[in-house]
Design an enzyme around this catalytic site. Structure first.
Site, mmCIF file in Angstrom:
data_model
loop_
_atom_site.group_PDB
_atom_site.id
_atom_site.type_symbol
_atom_site.label_atom_id
_atom_site.label_comp_id
_atom_site.label_asym_id
_atom_site.label_seq_id
_atom_site.Cartn_x
_atom_site.Cartn_y
_atom_site.Cartn_z
ATOM 1 N N ARG A 1 34.486 41.025 26.750
ATOM 2 C CA ARG A 1 33.352 41.652 25.959
ATOM 3 C C ARG A 1 33.988 42.457 24.647
ATOM 4 O O ARG A 1 35.276 42.830 24.676
ATOM 5 C CB ARG A 1 32.485 42.703 26.860
ATOM 6 C CG ARG A 1 31.744 41.731 28.115
ATOM 7 C CD ARG A 1 30.861 42.711 28.864
ATOM 8 N NE ARG A 1 30.409 42.147 29.935
ATOM 9 C CZ ARG A 1 29.589 41.305 30.060
ATOM 10 N NH1 ARG A 1 28.563 41.043 28.917
ATOM 11 N NH2 ARG A 1 29.305 40.717 31.302
ATOM 12 N N ASN B 1 23.248 36.326 25.551
ATOM 13 C CA ASN B 1 22.367 36.687 24.293
ATOM 14 C C ASN B 1 23.485 37.587 23.168
ATOM 15 O O ASN B 1 23.353 36.988 22.215
ATOM 16 C CB ASN B 1 21.460 37.855 24.618
ATOM 17 C CG ASN B 1 20.338 37.436 25.512
ATOM 18 O OD1 ASN B 1 20.708 36.765 26.731
ATOM 19 N ND2 ASN B 1 19.308 37.616 25.169
ATOM 20 N N GLY B 2 24.334 38.223 23.780
ATOM 21 C CA GLY B 2 25.162 38.930 22.918
ATOM 22 C C GLY B 2 26.163 38.124 22.112
ATOM 23 O O GLY B 2 26.134 38.130 20.899
ATOM 24 N N THR C 1 24.358 32.083 31.041
ATOM 25 C CA THR C 1 23.882 33.298 31.467
ATOM 26 C C THR C 1 23.429 32.937 33.016
ATOM 27 O O THR C 1 22.389 32.128 33.252
ATOM 28 C CB THR C 1 22.520 34.004 30.712
ATOM 29 O OG1 THR C 1 21.939 34.318 31.684
ATOM 30 C CG2 THR C 1 21.788 32.782 29.977
ATOM 31 N N ILE C 2 24.007 33.469 33.933
ATOM 32 C CA ILE C 2 23.831 33.425 35.324
ATOM 33 C C ILE C 2 22.659 34.073 35.569
ATOM 34 O O ILE C 2 21.842 33.600 36.366
ATOM 35 C CB ILE C 2 25.080 34.026 36.094
ATOM 36 C CG1 ILE C 2 24.998 33.459 37.738
ATOM 37 C CG2 ILE C 2 24.985 35.581 36.196
ATOM 38 C CD1 ILE C 2 26.492 33.688 38.355
ATOM 39 N N ASP C 3 22.169 34.858 34.900
ATOM 40 C CA ASP C 3 20.828 35.880 34.950
ATOM 41 C C ASP C 3 19.507 34.822 34.649
ATOM 42 O O ASP C 3 18.422 35.271 34.867
ATOM 43 C CB ASP C 3 20.746 37.066 34.058
ATOM 44 C CG ASP C 3 21.867 38.064 34.637
ATOM 45 O OD1 ASP C 3 22.474 37.852 35.504
ATOM 46 O OD2 ASP C 3 21.900 39.186 34.032
ATOM 47 N N ARG D 1 29.857 34.697 41.100
ATOM 48 C CA ARG D 1 29.913 34.443 39.785
ATOM 49 C C ARG D 1 31.068 33.639 39.324
ATOM 50 O O ARG D 1 31.388 32.828 38.689
ATOM 51 C CB ARG D 1 30.236 35.623 38.947
ATOM 52 C CG ARG D 1 29.600 35.589 37.476
ATOM 53 C CD ARG D 1 29.437 37.089 36.889
ATOM 54 N NE ARG D 1 30.807 37.583 36.604
ATOM 55 C CZ ARG D 1 30.897 38.645 35.686
ATOM 56 N NH1 ARG D 1 29.742 39.116 34.846
ATOM 57 N NH2 ARG D 1 32.081 39.203 35.406
HETATM 58 N N1 LIG Z 1 24.493 41.618 18.027
HETATM 59 C C1 LIG Z 1 25.864 41.424 18.000
HETATM 60 N N2 LIG Z 1 26.314 40.640 16.878
HETATM 61 C C2 LIG Z 1 27.564 40.246 16.839
HETATM 62 N N3 LIG Z 1 28.220 40.068 18.062
HETATM 63 C C3 LIG Z 1 27.656 40.687 19.013
HETATM 64 C C4 LIG Z 1 26.477 41.035 19.319
HETATM 65 N N4 LIG Z 1 25.988 41.456 20.675
HETATM 66 C C5 LIG Z 1 27.270 41.074 21.196
HETATM 67 N N5 LIG Z 1 28.420 40.630 20.355
HETATM 68 C C6 LIG Z 1 29.587 40.082 20.872
HETATM 69 O O1 LIG Z 1 29.428 38.918 21.894
HETATM 70 C C7 LIG Z 1 30.205 38.880 22.869
HETATM 71 C C8 LIG Z 1 29.743 38.899 24.277
HETATM 72 O O2 LIG Z 1 28.470 39.900 24.334
HETATM 73 P P1 LIG Z 1 28.219 40.312 25.913
HETATM 74 O O3 LIG Z 1 29.204 41.152 26.407
HETATM 75 O O4 LIG Z 1 26.887 41.160 25.452
HETATM 76 O O5 LIG Z 1 28.084 39.165 26.487
HETATM 77 P P2 LIG Z 1 26.708 37.987 26.565
HETATM 78 O O6 LIG Z 1 26.908 37.049 25.692
HETATM 79 O O7 LIG Z 1 25.459 38.689 26.433
HETATM 80 O O8 LIG Z 1 26.899 37.533 28.110
HETATM 81 P P3 LIG Z 1 26.435 37.905 29.498
HETATM 82 O O9 LIG Z 1 25.258 37.107 29.886
HETATM 83 O O10 LIG Z 1 27.746 37.841 30.334
HETATM 84 O O11 LIG Z 1 26.440 39.392 29.254
HETATM 85 C C9 LIG Z 1 31.086 40.306 22.758
HETATM 86 O O12 LIG Z 1 32.337 39.930 22.210
HETATM 87 C C10 LIG Z 1 30.269 41.127 21.755
HETATM 88 O O13 LIG Z 1 30.909 41.826 20.971
HETATM 89 O O1 LIG Z 2 30.933 43.422 35.255
HETATM 90 P P1 LIG Z 2 30.692 42.597 34.108
HETATM 91 O O2 LIG Z 2 31.913 41.677 33.696
HETATM 92 O O3 LIG Z 2 30.633 43.600 32.875
HETATM 93 O O4 LIG Z 2 29.354 41.589 34.216
HETATM 94 C C1 LIG Z 2 28.254 42.008 34.772
HETATM 95 C C2 LIG Z 2 26.861 41.630 34.187
HETATM 96 O O5 LIG Z 2 27.338 40.316 33.775
HETATM 97 C C3 LIG Z 2 26.266 39.317 34.112
HETATM 98 O O6 LIG Z 2 26.605 38.652 35.218
HETATM 99 C C4 LIG Z 2 25.658 38.547 32.968
HETATM 100 O O7 LIG Z 2 25.004 39.330 32.232
HETATM 101 C C5 LIG Z 2 24.909 40.474 34.689
HETATM 102 O O8 LIG Z 2 24.140 40.030 35.685
HETATM 103 C C6 LIG Z 2 26.068 41.910 35.183
HETATM 104 O O9 LIG Z 2 25.305 42.912 34.704
HETATM 105 MG MG LIG Z 3 24.239 39.826 27.685
#
Ligand SMILES: Nc1ncnc2c1ncn2[C@@H]1O[C@H](COP(=O)(O)OP(=O)(O)OP(=O)(O)O)[C@@H](O)[C@H]1O
Ligand SMILES: O=P(O)(O)OC[C@H]1O[C@](O)(CO)[C@@H](O)[C@@H]1O
Ligand SMILES: [Mg+2]
Length: 541
Positions: free
Chosen positions: A257, A283-284, A311-313, A467
């Site tokens: 992250r 999403n991120g 996304t596992i969610d 996971r």
């Molecule tokens: N709005 C954004 N713009 C650019 N990069 C982003 C943004 N939001 C998140 N990121 C980047 O995307 C990566 C992953 O984001 P995040 O940790 O929120 O996981 P995720 O993709 O939403 O997956 P998960 O479902 O596991 O949470 C990180 O490296 C973060 O810095």
């Molecule tokens: O402990 P970590 O790696 O931050 O991930 C936990 C989060 O990741 C997810 O599995 C996916 O967003 C969420 O259900 C949970 O909140």
């Molecule tokens: Mg996310």
């Protein structure tokens, strides 16, 4: 989350103001209140990706998907459809490079061993292949024609529930490609948390790239961080390297992250000569992928950025499901069954299982439905009280008195208004949630002690075990098709897109349309009502 007040008339609680850019949509909620059912037309306010339900809030804007349509305009339907077409148009390299050349695809739909002399000079010209997708092929997004806004789950655009077709782009290999395989350097990156199937998708992307003829394929280690950390070298990938990676969970490349800025990522891509980027994340990650796509356009780079939603969610909009979700539901059965066995074998046993689901209760809902062993399912989308005459604890007492045992399945994001806020965020800026599972366990023990009834409370948190699993067969197939389609999309010249399954067909979406907010369980959906029917739980407010 705020608890929905018991009265049906009300206003925004004084401690909560409405941000000016809040999007607002109405949804008819059949709200179960004791033994009665109340039909409330509640506005749902979106804030930080979470829904908060308030009665009688004035919404200044029309529902987001309806773009403030004037229904008295006789042309509203065609205007809506045009607008939909525009929104779901998928960005193409020719938008920026109108003179970009295309080439006949190097992706073979039929393959014969290279030693077969009959076809040493290529295939006979009369052999026709009808396996390419036409750029104008479309898949219907909504397949139910609701005849009334009061039909369960109705998503009507106008008060008459007019049938409006919404078409999205069909995924798959195109006859013309916009990259010469020998000029491609493809990179794969996996970001966010782990999810079953990541290795399957990586594997399929590599295999498909090789079939197109790409030889320069690399993995970026540990998410976006791998673009900036000098100590992290890119990992060369080939069919040989990835052949068996799907046999284990996790990510061959590692995840993380946080990480560098979008500008630094694109600079790093330029330095490394990457012109195809496959981004696996939630999403991120997709917000990042879209920003990378836009930055590449700004810098006039001929780069394809393609996402595969991880996304596992299961909280990405518009898709039937995302990979890893099926496996999570299947794996959760083991935890729920253990909780059931423990509870059932103990005198006044109560088993509590916490499952993932930050803002969406899909895993908890589907797992409860599948198991048939859950008495109480708690999800982020449906407010509940623990204490009081209608609270969860009172119902647990009833279950202990009538059945002798009970099983509770709670999503990690449920009841966050009941637990202490951590005020912490992770490296990506996501709020670190309070532990609702531990809270329910402690409150349950306290409650039964106070009322003088013995209760044997067992708590199971299997989230990271779930996971880390490898994908099951159905997710394995989904990963395969998504991975292949991601490569087809990139070669077809699309960028800023993501792949998904929609009504059992595979499609390309423009990234912003699927990440505008988290997909959530609709408390008025048939599926949630099926879950309530199955558990037999009452309302807890
Ligand atoms: N709005 C954004 N713009 C650019 N990069 C982003 C943004 N939001 C998140 N990121 C980047 O995307 C990566 C992953 O984001 P995040 O940790 O929120 O996981 P995720 O993709 O939403 O997956 P998960 O479902 O596991 O949470 C990180 O490296 C973060 O810095
Ligand atoms: O402990 P970590 O790696 O931050 O991930 C936990 C989060 O990741 C997810 O599995 C996916 O967003 C969420 O259900 C949970 O909140
Ligand atoms: Mg996310």
């Amino acid at each position: 989350m705020e608890t929905l007040p018991r009265t049906i008339s009300g206003s925004v609680p004084p401690n909560l103001s409405l941000p000016p850019n809040n999007t607002c949509r109405h949804r008819l909620l059949t709200y179960r209140h004791g033994f009665t059912h109340l039909n409330l037309n509640l506005p749902i306010l979106r804030s930080q990706g979470r829904s908060t339900l308030f009665p009688k809030v004035q919404c200044s804007s029309q529902p987001i998907s309806k773009n403030n349509i004037d229904f008295s305009d006789p042309d509203w339907k065609s205007k809506y459809q045009q607008d939909f077409e525009r929104r779901f148009n998928i960005p193409h390299i020719t938008d920026i490079f109108p003179d970009a050349h295309s080439f006949p695809s190097t992706f073979c739909l039929r393959m014969r061993t290279p030693v077969n002399e009959d076809f040493a000079e290529g295939y006979p010209s009369d052999e026709e292949w009808h396996g390419y997708i036409n750029n104008n092929d479309r898949v219907l997004l909504k397949v139910i024609h609701y005849s009334s806004p009061t039909s369960a789950g109705a998503e009507c655009i106008d008060p008459n529930c007019t049938w409006v077709e919404q078409w999205v782009h069909r995924a798959g290999p195109r006859e013309k490609i916009f990259f010469k395989p020998e000029e491609v350097k493809a990179a794969i990156v996996t970001c966010g948390g782990l999810c079953p199937g990541l290795n399957d998708v990586i594997r399929q992307i590599v295999i498909t790239l090789e079939i197109y003829g790409v030889r320069n394929i690399v993995g970026i280690p540990f998410g976006y961080r791998g673009f900036s950390d000098k100590g992290l070298a890119e990992m060369p990938l080939s069919r040989k390297v990835v052949q068996n990676v799907h046999l284990s969970g996790g990510s061959l490349l590692g995840v993380s992250r946080g990480g560098p800025s979008v500008s630094d990522i694109v600079t790093s891509m330029e330095e490394k000569g990457i012109n195809m980027l496959f981004v696996l994340g939630g999403n991120g990650t997709h917000a990042g992928a879209n920003a990378i796509h836009n930055e590449c356009r700004k810098r006039k780079l001929k780069v394809a950025v393609v996402g595969v939603p991880k996304t596992i969610d299961n909280d990405i909009l518009l898709m039937d499901k995302t990979f890893g979700f099926d496996t999570a539901v299947e794996e959760a059965q083991r935890a729920i069954n253990s909780a059931y066995i423990e509870a059932h074998s103990a005198y006044h046993g109560i088993g509590i299982v916490k499952l993932m689901g930050r803002s969406s209760g899909f895993i908890a809902m589907q797992s409860s439905l599948a198991s048939g062993q859950v008495d109480i399912c708690l999800i982020p989308e449906v407010p509940f009280n623990l204490h009081g005459p209608h609270g969860v604890l009172r119902h647990l007492k009833y279950l202990i008195e009538t059945k002798g045992s009970a099983v509770v399945c709670v999503a990690e994001g449920a009841g966050q208004n009941l637990v202490e806020k951590t005020n912490a965020t992770d490296a990506s800026g996501n709020i670190v949630l309070g532990d609702v599972g531990v809270h329910i366990q402690q409150e349950t023990k306290k409650y039964f002690k106070e009322i003088g009834i013995p209760a044997d409370v067992k708590y199971i948190d299997p989230t990271y075990m779930i996971r880390a699993c490898r994908a099951n067969a159905s997710d394995g197939i989904l990963c395969t098709v998504l991975g292949q389609n991601a490569v087809h999309g990139a070669f077809a010249g699309y960028s800023g897109i993501t792949v998904g399954i929609c009504n059992t067909h595979y499609v390309y979406f423009p990234i912003p349309e699927v990440i505008s907010h988290a997909r959530e369980v609709d408390p008025n959906s048939r599926m949630w009502h099926r879950c309530l029917t199955s558990t037999g739980q009452p309302d807890f407010i």
